[in-house]
Scaffold this motif. Structure first.
Motif, PDB file in Angstrom:
ATOM      1  N   ILE A 133       1.030  -1.252  -0.026  1.00 39.06           N
ATOM      2  CA  ILE A 133      -0.113   0.116   0.103  1.00 39.06           C
ATOM      3  C   ILE A 133       0.994   1.159  -0.127  1.00 39.06           C
ATOM      4  O   ILE A 133       0.513   2.180  -0.621  1.00 39.06           O
ATOM      5  N   ILE A 134       1.847   1.136   0.859  1.00 38.46           N
ATOM      6  CA  ILE A 134       2.807   2.532   0.963  1.00 38.46           C
ATOM      7  C   ILE A 134       3.493   2.786  -0.403  1.00 38.46           C
ATOM      8  O   ILE A 134       3.584   3.836  -0.830  1.00 38.46           O
ATOM      9  N   VAL A 135       4.127   1.704  -0.874  1.00 36.82           N
ATOM     10  CA  VAL A 135       4.924   1.719  -2.132  1.00 36.82           C
ATOM     11  C   VAL A 135       4.036   2.012  -3.329  1.00 36.82           C
ATOM     12  O   VAL A 135       4.400   3.015  -4.270  1.00 36.82           O
ATOM     13  N   GLY A 136       2.988   1.454  -3.208  1.00 33.03           N
ATOM     14  CA  GLY A 136       1.850   1.867  -4.375  1.00 33.03           C
ATOM     15  C   GLY A 136       1.425   3.136  -4.370  1.00 33.03           C
ATOM     16  O   GLY A 136       1.334   3.873  -5.480  1.00 33.03           O
ATOM     17  N   ALA A 137       1.366   3.609  -2.985  1.00 30.17           N
ATOM     18  CA  ALA A 137       0.518   5.161  -2.940  1.00 30.17           C
ATOM     19  C   ALA A 137       1.467   6.077  -3.132  1.00 30.17           C
ATOM     20  O   ALA A 137       1.243   7.281  -3.901  1.00 30.17           O
ATOM     21  N   GLY A 230       2.263  14.501  -1.261  1.00 28.62           N
ATOM     22  CA  GLY A 230       1.763  13.928   0.224  1.00 28.62           C
ATOM     23  C   GLY A 230       0.520  13.786   0.330  1.00 28.62           C
ATOM     24  O   GLY A 230       0.097  12.723   0.809  1.00 28.62           O
ATOM     25  N   PHE A 231      -0.209  14.718  -0.196  1.00 30.98           N
ATOM     26  CA  PHE A 231      -1.952  14.749   0.026  1.00 30.98           C
ATOM     27  C   PHE A 231      -2.218  13.640  -0.861  1.00 30.98           C
ATOM     28  O   PHE A 231      -3.058  12.765  -0.552  1.00 30.98           O
ATOM     29  N   ALA A 232      -1.658  13.491  -2.140  1.00 29.03           N
ATOM     30  CA  ALA A 232      -2.245  12.368  -3.090  1.00 29.03           C
ATOM     31  C   ALA A 232      -1.871  10.977  -2.529  1.00 29.03           C
ATOM     32  O   ALA A 232      -2.728  10.121  -2.719  1.00 29.03           O
ATOM     33  N   ALA A 233      -0.590  10.715  -2.223  1.00 27.00           N
ATOM     34  CA  ALA A 233      -0.320   9.580  -1.656  1.00 27.00           C
ATOM     35  C   ALA A 233      -0.936   9.177  -0.515  1.00 27.00           C
ATOM     36  O   ALA A 233      -1.229   7.868  -0.247  1.00 27.00           O
ATOM     37  N   PHE A 234      -1.058   9.861   0.625  1.00 29.68           N
ATOM     38  CA  PHE A 234      -1.812   9.575   1.855  1.00 29.68           C
ATOM     39  C   PHE A 234      -3.222   9.199   1.409  1.00 29.68           C
ATOM     40  O   PHE A 234      -3.838   8.266   1.950  1.00 29.68           O
ATOM     41  N   GLU A 235      -3.995  10.098   0.620  1.00 31.39           N
ATOM     42  CA  GLU A 235      -5.418   9.777   0.338  1.00 31.39           C
ATOM     43  C   GLU A 235      -5.291   8.167  -0.584  1.00 31.39           C
ATOM     44  O   GLU A 235      -6.387   7.654  -0.256  1.00 31.39           O
ATOM     45  N   THR A 236      -4.392   8.142  -1.433  1.00 31.39           N
ATOM     46  CA  THR A 236      -4.407   6.994  -2.244  1.00 31.39           C
ATOM     47  C   THR A 236      -4.470   5.816  -1.175  1.00 31.39           C
ATOM     48  O   THR A 236      -5.084   4.657  -1.349  1.00 31.39           O
ATOM     49  N   ALA A 237      -3.479   5.725  -0.281  1.00 24.67           N
ATOM     50  CA  ALA A 237      -3.314   4.675   0.907  1.00 24.67           C
ATOM     51  C   ALA A 237      -4.420   4.525   1.650  1.00 24.67           C
ATOM     52  O   ALA A 237      -4.843   3.481   1.913  1.00 24.67           O
ATOM     53  N   GLY A 238      -5.164   5.564   1.958  1.00 24.28           N
ATOM     54  CA  GLY A 238      -6.528   5.294   2.724  1.00 24.28           C
ATOM     55  C   GLY A 238      -7.425   4.654   1.859  1.00 24.28           C
ATOM     56  O   GLY A 238      -8.143   3.926   2.597  1.00 24.28           O
ATOM     57  N   TYR A 239      -7.843   5.112   0.646  1.00 25.29           N
ATOM     58  CA  TYR A 239      -8.649   4.498  -0.197  1.00 25.29           C
ATOM     59  C   TYR A 239      -8.296   3.060  -0.447  1.00 25.29           C
ATOM     60  O   TYR A 239      -9.128   2.129  -0.644  1.00 25.29           O
ATOM     61  N   ALA A 240      -6.951   2.528  -0.590  1.00 24.59           N
ATOM     62  CA  ALA A 240      -6.548   1.431  -0.699  1.00 24.59           C
ATOM     63  C   ALA A 240      -6.920   0.391   0.532  1.00 24.59           C
ATOM     64  O   ALA A 240      -7.218  -0.570   0.604  1.00 24.59           O
ATOM     65  N   LEU A 241      -6.622   1.046   1.727  1.00 22.11           N
ATOM     66  CA  LEU A 241      -7.031   0.254   2.835  1.00 22.11           C
ATOM     67  C   LEU A 241      -8.309  -0.069   3.001  1.00 22.11           C
ATOM     68  O   LEU A 241      -8.773  -1.083   3.370  1.00 22.11           O
ATOM     69  N   ARG A 242      -9.156   0.944   2.550  1.00 22.36           N
ATOM     70  CA  ARG A 242     -10.687   0.547   2.569  1.00 22.36           C
ATOM     71  C   ARG A 242     -11.195  -0.584   1.656  1.00 22.36           C
ATOM     72  O   ARG A 242     -11.702  -1.351   2.036  1.00 22.36           O
ATOM     73  N   LEU A 244      -8.950  -3.020   1.332  1.00 22.93           N
ATOM     74  CA  LEU A 244      -8.346  -4.142   1.587  1.00 22.93           C
ATOM     75  C   LEU A 244      -9.614  -4.434   3.067  1.00 22.93           C
ATOM     76  O   LEU A 244      -9.924  -5.673   3.090  1.00 22.93           O
ATOM     77  N   ILE A 245      -9.986  -3.482   3.431  1.00 21.13           N
ATOM     78  CA  ILE A 245     -10.798  -3.823   4.872  1.00 21.13           C
ATOM     79  C   ILE A 245     -12.229  -4.340   4.252  1.00 21.13           C
ATOM     80  O   ILE A 245     -12.833  -5.387   5.066  1.00 21.13           O
ATOM     81  N   SER A 246     -12.769  -4.197   3.081  1.00 18.82           N
ATOM     82  CA  SER A 246     -13.879  -4.791   2.454  1.00 18.82           C
ATOM     83  C   SER A 246     -13.542  -6.213   2.157  1.00 18.82           C
ATOM     84  O   SER A 246     -14.561  -6.880   1.679  1.00 18.82           O
ATOM     85  N   GLY A 247     -12.137  -6.581   1.989  1.00 21.72           N
ATOM     86  CA  GLY A 247     -11.935  -7.991   1.772  1.00 21.72           C
ATOM     87  C   GLY A 247     -11.918  -8.327   0.325  1.00 21.72           C
ATOM     88  O   GLY A 247     -11.611  -9.377  -0.112  1.00 21.72           O
ATOM     89  N   ASN A 248     -11.785  -7.290  -0.613  1.00 19.68           N
ATOM     90  CA  ASN A 248     -11.633  -7.479  -1.814  1.00 19.68           C
ATOM     91  C   ASN A 248     -10.236  -6.885  -2.116  1.00 19.68           C
ATOM     92  O   ASN A 248     -10.000  -5.600  -2.620  1.00 19.68           O
ATOM     93  N   PHE A 249      -9.254  -8.000  -2.595  1.00 19.23           N
ATOM     94  CA  PHE A 249      -8.023  -7.568  -3.016  1.00 19.23           C
ATOM     95  C   PHE A 249      -8.041  -6.978  -4.494  1.00 19.23           C
ATOM     96  O   PHE A 249      -7.369  -6.190  -4.720  1.00 19.23           O
ATOM     97  N   HIS A 250      -9.098  -7.210  -5.392  1.00 16.21           N
ATOM     98  CA  HIS A 250      -9.098  -6.594  -6.607  1.00 16.21           C
ATOM     99  C   HIS A 250      -9.447  -5.257  -6.424  1.00 16.21           C
ATOM    100  O   HIS A 250      -8.860  -4.384  -7.172  1.00 16.21           O
ATOM    101  N   THR A 251     -10.308  -4.669  -5.429  1.00 17.83           N
ATOM    102  CA  THR A 251     -10.441  -3.335  -5.341  1.00 17.83           C
ATOM    103  C   THR A 251      -9.353  -2.596  -4.892  1.00 17.83           C
ATOM    104  O   THR A 251      -8.795  -1.370  -5.179  1.00 17.83           O
ATOM    105  N   LEU A 252      -8.418  -3.313  -4.082  1.00 20.08           N
ATOM    106  CA  LEU A 252      -7.148  -2.759  -3.340  1.00 20.08           C
ATOM    107  C   LEU A 252      -6.003  -2.544  -4.800  1.00 20.08           C
ATOM    108  O   LEU A 252      -5.733  -1.235  -4.773  1.00 20.08           O
ATOM    109  N   TYR A 253      -5.901  -3.439  -5.607  1.00 20.31           N
ATOM    110  CA  TYR A 253      -5.093  -3.428  -6.624  1.00 20.31           C
ATOM    111  C   TYR A 253      -5.664  -2.383  -7.598  1.00 20.31           C
ATOM    112  O   TYR A 253      -4.810  -1.367  -8.203  1.00 20.31           O
TER     113      TYR A 253
END
Length: 361
Positions: A133-137, A230-242, A244-253
């Protein structure tokens, strides 16, 4: 070892000039050097630099990306911006820089992301997920930021300062935006989102560039891009975590992929434009609040807000490649701002040459 092209003193055994990229191994013969072309080139060098054109030649901007570069070239780039390595205004080149390091940074980030992706998808190891998540964001926003850093012709901002602004500025701008959202409460729509987020980033950028040390248009563009990255990366990391929490790795990627593809034309470019617009109207003056109502600043800021609002509206889904169109528009404005920044340097150098005893500006 003086470069025959620009006169820069290079260390021994360096094939390409660390300053202009001239390759001595591919130099021309004596007969060719005596040709009319070299006579004309010598004549151009006698023209005052303030009278030269700084119009962009897009085929040349990325001409050094695919060349071979040594570690010495990268090391020289990373030491700029300190008290000992910042050039004086009369030493700054007003011609268009030719960035190349950003492409290497992207390749390194891509390799790191692929390794983390294999750890998650192939080996099913959850320890790789935070790094993924961190590197991708951060990969694309930080790569875009390195491009802005290489385009900062004054070379007066060190890389450690940029990293500081990315993290502190990114977090601070997000907190300020949350304050605005809390004030608006139920009045959340694409317009208010655009105003809140761009105003939050603009306030944060102004906090960093208000000091006269960072007085050039290109400085504002760079520090603004750092806040936006910084704003874009932290925001992307947050959406990616959402996702992941939903249990859908496809959504994460998918979140990481699409937000990374669109990152260069979003928060990074918009915050950079706001920072450049503020430095353009501040100049050598001390910070005053009435600078924020100057037409030159307001025009750019309102345009940035409108682009952000359009980005978030369903209208961009109506016509093909709506967000790609907005990305192109953002970068047209970015390159226009870079051109203004280079012209500003040319004018300051001209003023220094004719009035050397005035306070340095």
């Amino acid at each position: 070892m003086n470069c025959p092209h620009c006169g820069y003193v290079n260390p021994e055994r360096v094939k390409s000039c660390l300053d202009c990229g001239y390759n001595s191994s591919s130099s021309d013969t004596t007969e060719e050097r005596n040709s009319l072309f070299y006579e004309f080139a010598s004549f151009v060098d006698t023209i005052p630099r303030g009278e030269r054109s700084v119009e962009p030649k897009f085929r040349n901007i990325f001409s050094r990306v695919f060349r071979k570069h040594g570690e010495l070239e990268a090391e020289r780039l990373f030491i700029v911006g300190t008290a000992l390595t910042t050039p004086k205004i009369q030493e700054v080149k007003e011609t268009w820089p030719k960035p190349w390091l950003f492409a290497r940074v992207f390749l390194f980030a891509l390799l790191a992301y692929l390794g983390l992706y294999l750890g998650v998808s192939l080996f099913q190891n959850v320890n790789f997920i935070p790094g993924l998540i961190i590197v991708g964001a951060f990969a694309v926003p930080f790569t875009t930021l390195i491009f802005f850093w290489e385009m900062n012709a004054p070379q007066n901002i060190a890389i450690y300062r940029i990293v500081y602004v990315v993290f502190i500025g990114g977090i601070l701008s997000m907190l300020v935006a949350l304050v605005f959202f809390d004030i608006l409460k139920n009045n959340i729509n694409p317009i208010t989102i655009g105003v809140s987020e761009e105003l939050a980033k603009a306030v944060t950028v102004i906090f960093f560039v208000r000091k006269l040390k960072y007085k050039y248009i290109l400085n504002g563009l760079l520090l603004g891009a750092a806040v936006g990255a910084g704003f874009a990366a932290f925001e992307t990391a947050g959406y990616a975590l959402r996702g992941l929490i939903s249990g859908n790795f496809h959504t994460l990627y998918a979140t990481i992929l699409w937000r990374s593809l669109l990152a260069p034309g979003g928060h990074v470019a918009w915050a950079g434009l706001s920072g450049a617009a503020f430095c353009m109207i501040q100049g050598d003056k001390k910070f005053e609040w009435n600078l924020l109502i100057k037409p030159k600043f307001l025009r750019i800021f309102i345009l940035v807000v409108l682009m952000h609002a359009l980005w978030d509206t369903p209208i961009t889904d109506i016509f093909p490649f709506g967000q790609l169109f907005l990305m192109a528009a953002s970068w047209i404005l970015v390159f226009r701002m870079i051109r203004k920044g280079l012209k500003e340097i040319s004018e300051k150098k001209w003023r220094f040459n004719f009035y050397p005893f005035e306070p340095s500006s």
